[in-house]
Write a protein that holds these residues in place. Sequence first.
Motif, short mmCIF file in Angstrom:
data_model
loop_
_atom_site.label_atom_id
_atom_site.label_comp_id
_atom_site.label_asym_id
_atom_site.label_seq_id
_atom_site.Cartn_x
_atom_site.Cartn_y
_atom_site.Cartn_z
N SER A 72 0.60 -1.28 0.03
CA SER A 72 -0.05 -0.11 0.06
C SER A 72 0.92 1.24 -0.08
O SER A 72 0.56 2.30 -0.93
N MET A 73 1.94 1.20 0.97
CA MET A 73 2.72 2.45 1.00
C MET A 73 3.68 2.60 -0.29
O MET A 73 3.91 3.92 -0.58
N ASP A 74 4.24 1.50 -0.88
CA ASP A 74 4.74 1.45 -2.13
C ASP A 74 4.11 2.11 -3.29
O ASP A 74 4.44 2.84 -4.04
N SER A 75 2.73 1.74 -3.21
CA SER A 75 1.99 2.27 -4.50
C SER A 75 1.71 3.74 -4.06
O SER A 75 1.49 4.59 -5.04
N SER A 76 1.45 3.97 -2.76
CA SER A 76 1.23 5.50 -2.49
C SER A 76 2.54 6.51 -2.82
O SER A 76 2.44 7.48 -3.33
N THR A 77 3.53 5.90 -2.60
CA THR A 77 4.89 6.71 -2.99
C THR A 77 4.97 6.77 -4.44
O THR A 77 5.23 7.82 -4.85
N ARG A 78 4.72 5.72 -5.33
CA ARG A 78 4.86 6.04 -6.68
C ARG A 78 3.78 6.82 -7.11
O ARG A 78 4.12 7.55 -8.20
N ASN A 79 2.34 6.79 -6.78
CA ASN A 79 1.41 7.76 -7.02
C ASN A 79 1.83 9.17 -6.66
O ASN A 79 1.74 10.10 -7.48
N ALA A 80 2.49 9.11 -5.42
CA ALA A 80 3.03 10.61 -5.09
C ALA A 80 4.08 11.28 -6.05
O ALA A 80 4.23 12.47 -6.39
N GLU A 81 5.06 10.19 -6.46
CA GLU A 81 6.17 10.67 -7.40
C GLU A 81 5.24 11.06 -8.67
O GLU A 81 5.93 12.21 -9.13
N THR A 82 4.40 10.35 -9.20
CA THR A 82 3.80 10.60 -10.42
C THR A 82 3.02 12.06 -10.45
O THR A 82 3.30 12.78 -11.14
N LEU A 83 2.44 12.36 -9.22
CA LEU A 83 1.99 13.60 -8.98
C LEU A 83 2.73 14.81 -9.06
O LEU A 83 2.39 15.75 -9.48
N LEU A 84 3.90 14.54 -8.24
CA LEU A 84 4.87 15.43 -8.19
C LEU A 84 5.21 16.07 -9.39
O LEU A 84 5.68 16.95 -9.44
N ILE A 85 5.68 15.12 -10.14
CA ILE A 85 6.48 15.43 -11.36
C ILE A 85 5.38 16.21 -12.37
O ILE A 85 5.74 17.25 -12.81
N GLN A 86 4.13 15.62 -12.24
CA GLN A 86 2.98 16.57 -13.04
C GLN A 86 2.97 18.01 -12.48
O GLN A 86 2.61 18.97 -13.25
N THR A 87 2.90 18.06 -11.15
CA THR A 87 2.60 19.42 -10.52
C THR A 87 3.96 20.38 -10.72
O THR A 87 3.67 21.31 -11.08
N LYS A 88 4.92 19.58 -10.71
CA LYS A 88 6.19 20.54 -11.30
C LYS A 88 6.21 21.09 -12.53
O LYS A 88 6.51 22.22 -12.70
N ILE A 89 5.71 20.27 -13.27
CA ILE A 89 5.60 20.73 -14.71
C ILE A 89 4.40 21.83 -14.61
O ILE A 89 4.79 22.83 -15.37
N ASP A 90 3.33 21.51 -14.12
CA ASP A 90 2.37 22.78 -14.06
C ASP A 90 2.73 23.96 -13.58
O ASP A 90 2.77 25.03 -13.96
N TYR A 91 3.65 23.79 -12.37
CA TYR A 91 4.47 25.18 -11.69
C TYR A 91 5.29 25.83 -12.66
O TYR A 91 5.42 26.86 -12.82
N ASN A 92 6.01 24.65 -13.28
CA ASN A 92 6.88 25.68 -14.34
C ASN A 92 6.50 26.27 -15.49
O ASN A 92 6.65 27.35 -15.73
N LYS A 93 5.18 25.74 -15.66
CA LYS A 93 4.26 26.24 -16.80
C LYS A 93 3.76 27.79 -16.38
O LYS A 93 4.02 28.68 -16.90
#
Length: 264
Positions: A222-243
């Motif tokens: 469960s925590m491994d899945s949450s960590t990977r989901n957080a990483e995916t969301l973090l990447i996308q949020t950083k892209i949105d922030y840079n834009k």
Amino acid sequence: MSRSTILRQRIKTIETIKKTTSAMRLISMSIHARLRNKKEILEEYTQEIAHIRDQLQAQENAAETPNYTAQQKIPVIILIGSQKGLCGTLNQELFKFAEQTKNITAQSLIITVGKYASDYVIRKGITPYAQFDKFSMNNYIHIAQQVTQLLITLDHPLVTVLSNKPRTFFVQKPHQQDLLITYDAHAPANLVNTIELMHIKVSIMYALHEALYAEQAARFLSMDSSTRNAETLLIQTKIDYNKARQANITRELTELSASSQLLD
């Protein structure tokens, strides 16, 4: 508040969540490894005690085992859940299994291990006969001792244990074990009774160990899945922030350019 500021705060929140889930994943893996080291020894010990018990009972030339289920009017149930959550659907699947087996009723004597098991039984309007909310690798042996003493006091020949059991590291399934108790609390001390007492205790201990083993594997996944989901969301949020930041820079440059033209 500008969009870039909101996104920057969101990035900090996601990074905090990622650190937390990653730490919990490592803790679960560490506890799982320690439980795995004990699993084989405990399993062999349980089997050996059961073998000695069977041999002693055979030497006693006991009569055929009676139908204890028919004789026992009040079912005794041990429900083993988890103390903490964040382990996927582990507890929900166990309680669904308990519903299907129809063991959890107001007429049953229910011993709960783990806060989630206690809360489930109480939500059904049933008061547990005994409950052990704190359940971890540090105290499961002590719980096994206390449960054993309770079972001897109850003097019921058949006990049903409902718990989770690992099939593989990635799969944990609810499991039912019917524990036949032949301990005679009124008989004088003898080898058969001593071995039977050891058999009860080690059987409960093994069930608790397996439940913890399954819980830690489920929590890791469960925590491994949450960590990977957080990483995916973090990447996308950083892209949105840079834009958003680039859009702000472009807008400011445009405004400066327009102001410069007006001055000229």
